[in-house]
Write a protein that holds these residues in place. Sequence first.
Motif, PDB file in Angstrom:
ATOM      1  N   TYR A 152       0.840  -1.198   0.000  1.00 24.06           N
ATOM      2  CA  TYR A 152       0.000   0.000   0.000  1.00 24.06           C
ATOM      3  C   TYR A 152       0.877   1.251   0.000  1.00 24.06           C
ATOM      4  N   TRP A 153       1.953   1.231   0.820  1.00 27.70           N
ATOM      5  CA  TRP A 153       2.774   2.426   0.991  1.00 27.70           C
ATOM      6  C   TRP A 153       3.929   2.523  -0.007  1.00 27.70           C
ATOM      7  N   ALA A 154       4.549   1.411  -0.331  1.00 24.15           N
ATOM      8  CA  ALA A 154       5.757   1.441  -1.162  1.00 24.15           C
ATOM      9  C   ALA A 154       5.398   1.476  -2.643  1.00 24.15           C
ATOM     10  N   PRO A 155       6.257   2.081  -3.483  1.00 22.25           N
ATOM     11  CA  PRO A 155       7.533   2.703  -3.122  1.00 22.25           C
ATOM     12  C   PRO A 155       7.348   4.084  -2.492  1.00 22.25           C
ATOM     13  N   ILE A 156       8.448   4.606  -1.963  1.00 23.69           N
ATOM     14  CA  ILE A 156       8.433   5.935  -1.359  1.00 23.69           C
ATOM     15  C   ILE A 156       8.184   6.957  -2.466  1.00 23.69           C
ATOM     16  N   ASP A 157       7.234   7.850  -2.242  1.00 32.47           N
ATOM     17  CA  ASP A 157       6.897   8.846  -3.272  1.00 32.47           C
ATOM     18  C   ASP A 157       7.933   9.953  -3.360  1.00 32.47           C
ATOM     19  N   GLN A 158       8.460  10.369  -2.212  1.00 32.96           N
ATOM     20  CA  GLN A 158       9.464  11.438  -2.213  1.00 32.96           C
ATOM     21  C   GLN A 158      10.495  11.162  -1.131  1.00 32.96           C
ATOM     22  N   TYR A 159      11.748  11.070  -1.548  1.00 32.80           N
ATOM     23  CA  TYR A 159      12.849  10.842  -0.615  1.00 32.80           C
ATOM     24  C   TYR A 159      13.695  12.108  -0.580  1.00 32.80           C
ATOM     25  N   VAL A 160      14.153  12.489   0.622  1.00 31.49           N
ATOM     26  CA  VAL A 160      14.927  13.716   0.793  1.00 31.49           C
ATOM     27  C   VAL A 160      16.213  13.393   1.536  1.00 31.49           C
ATOM     28  N   GLY A 161      17.342  13.811   0.987  1.00 32.61           N
ATOM     29  CA  GLY A 161      18.623  13.570   1.654  1.00 32.61           C
ATOM     30  C   GLY A 161      19.775  14.165   0.863  1.00 32.61           C
ATOM     31  N   GLY A 162      20.977  13.993   1.375  1.00 27.01           N
ATOM     32  CA  GLY A 162      22.150  14.617   0.777  1.00 27.01           C
ATOM     33  C   GLY A 162      22.683  13.861  -0.429  1.00 27.01           C
ATOM     34  N   ILE A 163      23.272  14.593  -1.359  1.00 25.75           N
ATOM     35  CA  ILE A 163      23.820  13.992  -2.579  1.00 25.75           C
ATOM     36  C   ILE A 163      25.040  13.129  -2.265  1.00 25.75           C
ATOM     37  N   GLU A 164      25.624  13.305  -1.070  1.00 21.48           N
ATOM     38  CA  GLU A 164      26.786  12.485  -0.703  1.00 21.48           C
ATOM     39  C   GLU A 164      26.444  11.005  -0.600  1.00 21.48           C
ATOM     40  N   HIS A 165      25.156  10.672  -0.598  1.00 23.24           N
ATOM     41  CA  HIS A 165      24.736   9.264  -0.513  1.00 23.24           C
ATOM     42  C   HIS A 165      24.464   8.638  -1.877  1.00 23.24           C
ATOM     43  N   ALA A 166      24.839   9.323  -2.951  1.00 19.75           N
ATOM     44  CA  ALA A 166      24.481   8.886  -4.307  1.00 19.75           C
ATOM     45  C   ALA A 166      24.959   7.479  -4.626  1.00 19.75           C
ATOM     46  N   ILE A 167      26.198   7.147  -4.234  1.00 18.56           N
ATOM     47  CA  ILE A 167      26.723   5.821  -4.570  1.00 18.56           C
ATOM     48  C   ILE A 167      26.994   4.985  -3.328  1.00 18.56           C
ATOM     49  N   LEU A 168      26.421   5.358  -2.222  1.00 20.61           N
ATOM     50  CA  LEU A 168      26.481   4.521  -1.032  1.00 20.61           C
ATOM     51  C   LEU A 168      25.060   4.040  -0.740  1.00 20.61           C
ATOM     52  N   HIS A 169      24.398   4.756   0.116  1.00 20.04           N
ATOM     53  CA  HIS A 169      23.061   4.347   0.546  1.00 20.04           C
ATOM     54  C   HIS A 169      22.083   4.180  -0.618  1.00 20.04           C
ATOM     55  N   LEU A 170      22.071   5.100  -1.561  1.00 23.23           N
ATOM     56  CA  LEU A 170      21.060   5.052  -2.625  1.00 23.23           C
ATOM     57  C   LEU A 170      21.267   3.869  -3.561  1.00 23.23           C
ATOM     58  N   LEU A 171      22.522   3.564  -3.882  1.00 17.57           N
ATOM     59  CA  LEU A 171      22.801   2.417  -4.745  1.00 17.57           C
ATOM     60  C   LEU A 171      22.540   1.108  -4.001  1.00 17.57           C
ATOM     61  N   TYR A 172      22.997   1.021  -2.748  1.00 17.56           N
ATOM     62  CA  TYR A 172      22.765  -0.185  -1.958  1.00 17.56           C
ATOM     63  C   TYR A 172      21.268  -0.445  -1.763  1.00 17.56           C
ATOM     64  N   SER A 173      20.504   0.620  -1.537  1.00 19.24           N
ATOM     65  CA  SER A 173      19.062   0.454  -1.315  1.00 19.24           C
ATOM     66  C   SER A 173      18.371  -0.058  -2.570  1.00 19.24           C
ATOM     67  N   ARG A 174      18.808   0.413  -3.728  1.00 17.11           N
ATOM     68  CA  ARG A 174      18.246  -0.078  -4.986  1.00 17.11           C
ATOM     69  C   ARG A 174      18.550  -1.574  -5.145  1.00 17.11           C
ATOM     70  N   PHE A 175      19.796  -1.957  -4.858  1.00 16.97           N
ATOM     71  CA  PHE A 175      20.177  -3.370  -4.938  1.00 16.97           C
ATOM     72  C   PHE A 175      19.356  -4.210  -3.957  1.00 16.97           C
ATOM     73  N   PHE A 176      19.241  -3.731  -2.722  1.00 16.89           N
ATOM     74  CA  PHE A 176      18.553  -4.493  -1.689  1.00 16.89           C
ATOM     75  C   PHE A 176      17.099  -4.736  -2.083  1.00 16.89           C
ATOM     76  N   THR A 177      16.455  -3.715  -2.639  1.00 14.63           N
ATOM     77  CA  THR A 177      15.061  -3.862  -3.062  1.00 14.63           C
ATOM     78  C   THR A 177      14.930  -4.937  -4.132  1.00 14.63           C
ATOM     79  N   LYS A 178      15.833  -4.937  -5.095  1.00 14.64           N
ATOM     80  CA  LYS A 178      15.774  -5.927  -6.176  1.00 14.64           C
ATOM     81  C   LYS A 178      16.063  -7.334  -5.633  1.00 14.64           C
ATOM     82  N   ALA A 179      16.995  -7.428  -4.693  1.00 15.94           N
ATOM     83  CA  ALA A 179      17.293  -8.737  -4.102  1.00 15.94           C
ATOM     84  C   ALA A 179      16.100  -9.252  -3.296  1.00 15.94           C
TER      85      ALA A 179
END
Length: 828
Positions: A526-553
């Motif tokens: 019902y809730w996912a995916p997140i409609d709007q995420y807010v955070g720093g660009i410093e997470h572009a290839i850490l948290h954001l990439l890992y989260s995309r991978f984790f969701t697919k896994a």
Amino acid sequence: MLKDRYFPQEIEKKWQKDWDDTQLNKVENDTNKEKYYILSMLPYPSGKLHMGHVRNYTISDVIARYKRMNGLNVLHPMGWDSFGLPAENAAIQHGANPKKWTLDNIAYMKEQLKSLGLMVDWDREVTTCLPDYYKWTQYFFIKMFKKGLAYKKEAAVNWCDKCATVLANEQVIDGKCWRCDSDVEKKYLSQWFLKITDYAQELLDDIKLLEGWPDSVKTMQKNWIDRSTGAILRFKVKEIEGLEVPVYTTRPDTAYGITYMVVAPEYKDIEKLTTPENKQAVEEYRQNARKMTEIERLSTERPKTGVPLGTHLINPLNGEEFPLWTADYALAEYGTGAVMAVPAHDERDFAFAKKYNLPIKIVIQNPDAPFTELTEAYTEKGVLINSGDLNGMDNELAKQAIIEKATQGGFGEAKVQFRLRDWLISRQRYWGTPIPIMYCPKCGTVPVPESELPVLLPEDVDFSVKGMSPVKTSESFKYTTCPICGMKAERETDTMDTFMCSNWYFYRYTDAKNSDAPFDKDVLHYWAPIDQYVGGIEHAILHLLYSRFFTKALRDLGELNIDEPFKNLLTQGMVLKDGSKMSKSKGNTVDPDEIFQNYGADTARLFILSDSPPNRDFDWSDAGVEGCYKFLNRIWKIYSEHQQNIIFDYKLPEISTLSKVNNDLVREVHMAIKKISQDISNEFQFNTVISKYREFANVIYDYTNNKKEFNEDDKMVFSFAVLTFLKLLAPVLPHMAEEIHEGLGGKDSVHKLEWPKYEDALAKTSSITLVVQINGKVKDKIEVDAETPKDELEKIALNSEKIKELTNGKQIVKVIVVPAKLVNIVVK
């Protein structure tokens, strides 16, 4: 009744308590309503909020409040990314208990966030260091282990000596540790990895789905994944039967020109490939290479060095032999750890060959300007020479031809390669999620049964130990029983990278109290995916990439059925002071508590949004804070000084019956609604929203200053204006809006009211000032109806007494009309 003066500290505490007591912000999983999931990246509980937090959470809170007033079922949760080094360092340096240190910080920061007035359902709070959360992180690890996505291997890893732990490639920035900024060196350790490379192509392909992400972040992810097409070629070692050195290359067309090859100092078979007489020199070289950062080793400005191993390889294409070297510009984790060298057609190889007097063999010729000797590498296109039966072939066509030769000959094949490496998740630290694995002398590597989760962090540990994880000092933790054979087994003592916890926390918010599963799938979907995420660009290839991978896994493990976690991403800028990033070392920090105490949270919210678009850096100004506080007092006076003229249940008269002054005010209200609604909806341009607040406040002041007394129509129109304005203010100034709303007779929360609607026909001025020019020079200005048609504007201009006088006796050549702006009369 409203008090004469604005007392934010009193008002804000009152309403924060009321919102808690009435559970105003409680969110139900109401599938009959359209949902909106807005989320800021969860904070690390370092002890106190900083102004970056205030900006981040104010941005998402204003969006959440705006969406709720627009009738959506809004989820805006909060939690704590609470494992990590700072808590452990506090234990080492000050004897603090990491858990107590962390939970105490959370308690303090939670009160700060409440003081900011956030629209958060605290019943959904998530704390990643608590067993009820990390139980499910362990559960996902075991699922991945059973699927083959989690594995352990001996590998050259990034080691931070100061933190005494391993770092993932993404956590090494310019050769330094992302946390402590110390130099990172290479070590060989047995470590746990997740096979993110299995998803490299999908992660790359699905970037096209991220339509609501900034292009800069998408480009960073593309470059980090970095797909290339080439070939694997395998070369036999002359001196060692049965041993081969494989190499990945994007230039198979140059393979006839190989005159030497290098392997990384960390190459897995380097000791086998080194002859006894070369062993000492090679070992000394390897020791020096370990002290260098990856950035230093790959620098194009640094002279390349190397030493020969003493062995030779055989080129399967032509039978030629060439020497094998080790060189620090080859890296074990890139490609195969070996680099084929073609000095004639690669600048780095050319410089290396010249330095060490190695052969240079030309295999690609420029057909338009043939050459026989080279003063530098030839790297342009051409035709093959010295390449057997491929001589004369275009070098681009030769790439495929040589791959076909390699495939048919059994010494190679086409290969797609990615820069992305598997994600190293082992950490030799205490304060992290225990890896739920045990080692049995009979059964080998065994996952902890799911029924025995969570594997709890031990508390009987010695934090004074150096060079190893404190977990290893716990006797109660170290030994367990194998669930398969019943023999004594040893637990894994490494803990997980904290990014493992932050990869999926946003799904836990949807069902945070579930003790039987990480989340109910129906509720999640019902809730996912997140409609709007807010955070720093410093997470572009850490948290954001890992989260995309984790969701697919997790999708492939059957845990959920979505492909991407975040529809839209807003990367907010930093908060600066005096042009620099705020930091304690620079002495330019601003304590949010002091701002709350002296000016109130609503002032902080208003100011932090007022100066720049949210994706741009924001420069803090003490004078700006003071100015915002004065503006809030000005708003307060609109309501406190005129509350006798505000009718809560007003009925707005027909627009056609109103005086021009009241008609104009009604139009100003509709224009304000339109502009503010569009600016919030269009990339959240809160700075222009606040500019409109100021403009509209001036409109109200102009209206009241010109009124000695209010008649019935005046009261109705004024009430419509100020009560609508109150709704427009509510997302940014939640406490003030709530207090004014109650003081004027509001029976329910202002935040439950519907966002105002505008009418296009009224969202424009009733009249305009028509500029009349003669030969481009302004000669008259005339007030006209805003809807006056073009031909009528021309007549009005020509009939102006002033214009008649100025054009008398002159020939009018043409009349240019710009609707709603000007008429230019050309005469001679």
